[in-house]
Design a protein around this motif. Structure first.
Motif, PDB file in Angstrom:
ATOM      1  N   ASN A 104       0.807  -1.216   0.000  1.00  0.00           N
ATOM      2  CA  ASN A 104       0.000   0.000   0.000  1.00  0.00           C
ATOM      3  C   ASN A 104       0.849   1.279   0.000  1.00  0.00           C
ATOM      4  OD1 ASN A 104      -2.365   1.539  -0.003  1.00  0.00           O
ATOM      5  ND2 ASN A 104      -2.265   1.765   2.240  1.00  0.00           N
ATOM      6  N   TYR A 105       1.244   1.680  -1.193  1.00  0.00           N
ATOM      7  CA  TYR A 105       1.871   2.988  -1.431  1.00  0.00           C
ATOM      8  C   TYR A 105       1.134   3.592  -2.612  1.00  0.00           C
ATOM      9  CZ  TYR A 105       5.322   1.042   1.634  1.00  0.00           C
ATOM     10  OH  TYR A 105       5.910   0.457   2.724  1.00  0.00           O
ATOM     11  N   THR A 106       0.927   4.869  -2.562  1.00  0.00           N
ATOM     12  CA  THR A 106       0.043   5.508  -3.537  1.00  0.00           C
ATOM     13  C   THR A 106       0.417   5.165  -4.982  1.00  0.00           C
ATOM     14  OG1 THR A 106      -0.196   7.275  -1.923  1.00  0.00           O
ATOM     15  CG2 THR A 106      -1.007   7.712  -4.145  1.00  0.00           C
ATOM     16  N   ASN A 132      -1.211  -3.940   3.925  1.00  0.00           N
ATOM     17  CA  ASN A 132      -1.042  -2.740   4.767  1.00  0.00           C
ATOM     18  C   ASN A 132      -0.799  -3.125   6.226  1.00  0.00           C
ATOM     19  OD1 ASN A 132      -3.587  -3.604   5.358  1.00  0.00           O
ATOM     20  ND2 ASN A 132      -4.550  -1.592   5.257  1.00  0.00           N
ATOM     21  N   GLU A 138      -0.706   5.779  10.682  1.00  0.00           N
ATOM     22  CA  GLU A 138      -1.978   5.538  10.012  1.00  0.00           C
ATOM     23  C   GLU A 138      -1.934   6.032   8.560  1.00  0.00           C
ATOM     24  OE1 GLU A 138      -5.052   3.887   8.969  1.00  0.00           O
ATOM     25  OE2 GLU A 138      -4.199   3.444  10.909  1.00  0.00           O
ATOM     26  N   ASP A 139      -1.407   7.230   8.365  1.00  0.00           N
ATOM     27  CA  ASP A 139      -1.128   7.697   7.009  1.00  0.00           C
ATOM     28  C   ASP A 139       0.348   8.072   6.979  1.00  0.00           C
ATOM     29  OD1 ASP A 139      -3.816   7.689   5.718  1.00  0.00           O
ATOM     30  OD2 ASP A 139      -4.245   9.105   7.327  1.00  0.00           O
ATOM     31  N   SER A 140       0.908   8.213   5.810  1.00  0.00           N
ATOM     32  CA  SER A 140       2.338   8.529   5.752  1.00  0.00           C
ATOM     33  C   SER A 140       2.624   9.369   4.528  1.00  0.00           C
ATOM     34  CB  SER A 140       3.171   7.252   5.714  1.00  0.00           C
ATOM     35  OG  SER A 140       3.226   6.735   4.396  1.00  0.00           O
ATOM     36  N   THR A 143       1.595   7.308   1.578  1.00  0.00           N
ATOM     37  CA  THR A 143       0.469   6.405   1.734  1.00  0.00           C
ATOM     38  C   THR A 143      -0.784   7.093   2.202  1.00  0.00           C
ATOM     39  OG1 THR A 143       2.144   5.061   2.844  1.00  0.00           O
ATOM     40  CG2 THR A 143      -0.044   4.114   2.654  1.00  0.00           C
ATOM     41  N   ALA A 144      -1.919   6.659   1.665  1.00  0.00           N
ATOM     42  CA  ALA A 144      -3.185   6.868   2.356  1.00  0.00           C
ATOM     43  C   ALA A 144      -3.441   5.562   3.083  1.00  0.00           C
ATOM     44  CB  ALA A 144      -4.288   7.162   1.360  1.00  0.00           C
ATOM     45  N   GLY A 145      -3.524   5.614   4.398  1.00  0.00           N
ATOM     46  CA  GLY A 145      -3.642   4.383   5.181  1.00  0.00           C
ATOM     47  C   GLY A 145      -2.281   3.804   5.483  1.00  0.00           C
ATOM     48  N   ARG A 146      -2.306   2.651   6.061  1.00  0.00           N
ATOM     49  CA  ARG A 146      -1.071   2.010   6.510  1.00  0.00           C
ATOM     50  C   ARG A 146      -0.185   1.561   5.356  1.00  0.00           C
ATOM     51  NH1 ARG A 146      -3.110  -1.892  11.435  1.00  0.00           N
ATOM     52  NH2 ARG A 146      -3.164  -0.220  12.973  1.00  0.00           N
ATOM     53  N   ARG A 147       1.078   1.470   5.634  1.00  0.00           N
ATOM     54  CA  ARG A 147       2.046   1.009   4.633  1.00  0.00           C
ATOM     55  C   ARG A 147       2.102  -0.521   4.605  1.00  0.00           C
ATOM     56  NH1 ARG A 147       6.346   5.092   7.420  1.00  0.00           N
ATOM     57  NH2 ARG A 147       6.232   3.402   8.943  1.00  0.00           N
TER      58      ARG A 147
END
Lengths: 329, 329
Positions: A104-106, A132, A138-140, A143-147
């Motif tokens: 999970n990376y954009t 994720n 939680e966001d980074s 990322t939206a959401g966990r990595r």
């Protein structure tokens, strides 16, 4: 910056040439950057993964019997492009559908989604599972959401085993999803890694500092913490995981090195992790210790815990033959 | 110094606790520092090796079916003591004699010799093979004669396979000796490693310098050289090897990382080594790439080339099941 490279521009191409020379069981398309099995599987669900380079052996090192059918490396810490993913999907396709395992990376999510749609247009069934597992933030920044981090290896292994046994696409996807739901990870960096084209460490840590919850691209975690004994750092990571996923029963533990931490240190940290699990009533029934998902030459470690079921345990034990994981064959 | 350790005093004990927890196939006597197979082999020649710690996975990571029966780690970069070696020799003894595989460093040679004599007094036949494959220097700070490095892994693998097949002590020793005679190694360091109790790098290299022919304890090589592309460093190492052992025909190539060099760089260097071999009429028919004989967190690489015979190649391919090398089972 002294690195064992020819030039920052050729790092990935050179590494792919090396993989090609080292592993006769792989077909490495150096130009198009696709790593696939030399002996194409038939009559099974295909598995494809990929992401930025710099995390080796992830993902190319996990191509082979019992794991992935194909992998696509992007530029350092940068998503592969849709063309690569489509080529890999075609290489993995044996008319039973293809599973995309995506961290999970954009950029990754976007490019894999685009490729999946284009592959569907060409008549290939594609299902994507987004990993994720990293509880750090939680966001980074990416990322939206966990990595997505170390649980990806577990998903590739057990979903790969299910596919090898003949499970259908829905089942293989369900198993990868289950791994994601039952796994959590947390990483701590002692020294930042250096991206070749940047030529200097990605961030600076003082002599008494560590990055708690660091991402696999050196991106910030929860906070800067104070450097301390391995025991304390390992406990911090496991406490963070435990706060999110109650750890008990039978677990798989991955004590992973970020690239520049020597094995003697990883084993010492593993001992602490094993003791922590014992103290929390968990039975560590399977484990890995070593460099499995790295951040170039970053010093530090990450921990991934997967709460096993009988099915996941059985699939973990199934034969696998890849450059980085091999047993039972 | 930031290291993933509890204390410089407990590094080895902690790592042994970790090995014990991670590898149910091994019996790790943490107090006496002996790593042996949990399932003791019967009716075969026993194989024992050991040396200073800091080179992991060497030697403990090579204990298991098809390789060593027991290994003894000394303090960091320091020979194990005779008591350890005797205990390992007894653990490995199945009444067909025991082979000691010893890297040529003064302390190791002395302590293994003393242990061999004491074991003989207790009725165990011991033969020692001294490995001295490193062409960098003729004598060194720790050695009379050449140093023993990467060929040790090859000797442990193929002699281990011969022992597993039931070969007698003389034959197993002959095969290990043959590996030594047919193998040469050379290492180059980019950054020195740090011994935990010292707390700072073992030597200083300027930004444009490398240590050509570095030893596995960070000891000096031939000279300081100028940093350059991987291609040039790899050629330098292979030229040095080739000057001593004409490379042609079928070879085994080990492109080894010294501990802190990431896999993506090792694969790039591997590509250069493979191209060099091709350009010199050699066929690289077997290979390893990764961290197999390290120097803590030193950055750099070493190359080991073994000129294969049909017998050596067959024994290399034989099943092996250890923490660090596993195939065919």
């Amino acid at each position: 910056m002294k690195k064992l490279i020819n030039s920052p521009d050729t790092v990935i191409t050179d590494a792919l040439r090396g993989m090609s020379a080292a592993h006769p069981g792989l077909t490495v398309d150096v130009e198009n950057r696709v790593i696939s099995r030399a002996q194409r599987a038939s009559d099974k669900v295909g598995l494809v993964s990929g992401g930025g380079s710099g995390h080796e052996p992830l993902h190319g090192g996990y191509v082979g019997h019992g794991m992935l059918d194909a992998a696509v490396p992007g530029e350092i810490y940068t998503s592969p492009v849709p063309d690569q993913i489509i080529a890999a999907t075609k290489a993995a396709n044996a008319d039973r559908g293809v599973l995309h395992i995506v961290k999970n990376y954009t950029g990754d999510v976007l490019n894999f989604q685009m490729a999946a749609e284009l592959a569907e247009d060409e008549g290939i069934d594609v299902v994507s599972v987004i990993m994720n597992d990293d509880v750090a933030v939680e966001d980074s920044t990416h990322t939206a959401g966990r990595r997505g981090t170390g649980a990806t290896i577990v998903a590739e292994k057990v979903a790969g085993a299910a596919a090898e046994e003949g499970a259908d696409l829905e089942t293989v996807a369900r198993i990868a999803t289950e791994v994601n739901e039952r796994s959590r990870s947390f990483g701590i960096a002692l020294h930042a890694g250096t991206v070749p084209s940047a030529g200097r460490p990605g961030f600076e840590l003082a002599d008494d500092e560590v990055e708690l919850g660091v991402g696999i691209h050196g991106e910030p975690g929860r906070e800067r913490g104070t450097f301390g004994p391995a025991r304390d750092l390992v406990s911090y990571a496991l406490d963070a995981i435990h706060a999110d996923l109650s750890i008990s029963d039978e677990v798989l533990l991955i004590l992973n090195g970020q690239g520049a931490t020597p094995l003697i240190e990883l084993y010492g940290a593993f001992a602490e992790a094993s003791a922590w699990l014992g103290g929390h009533g968990a039975a560590m029934v399977r484990s890995l210790v070593g460099n499995y998902i790295t951040s170039l030459d970053q010093a530090g470690f990450s921990i991934t815990v997967t709460s096993l079921t009988d099915e996941l345990r059985r699939l973990w034990d199934a034969p696998v033959s890849t450059p980085a994981l091999r047993w039972g064959v």
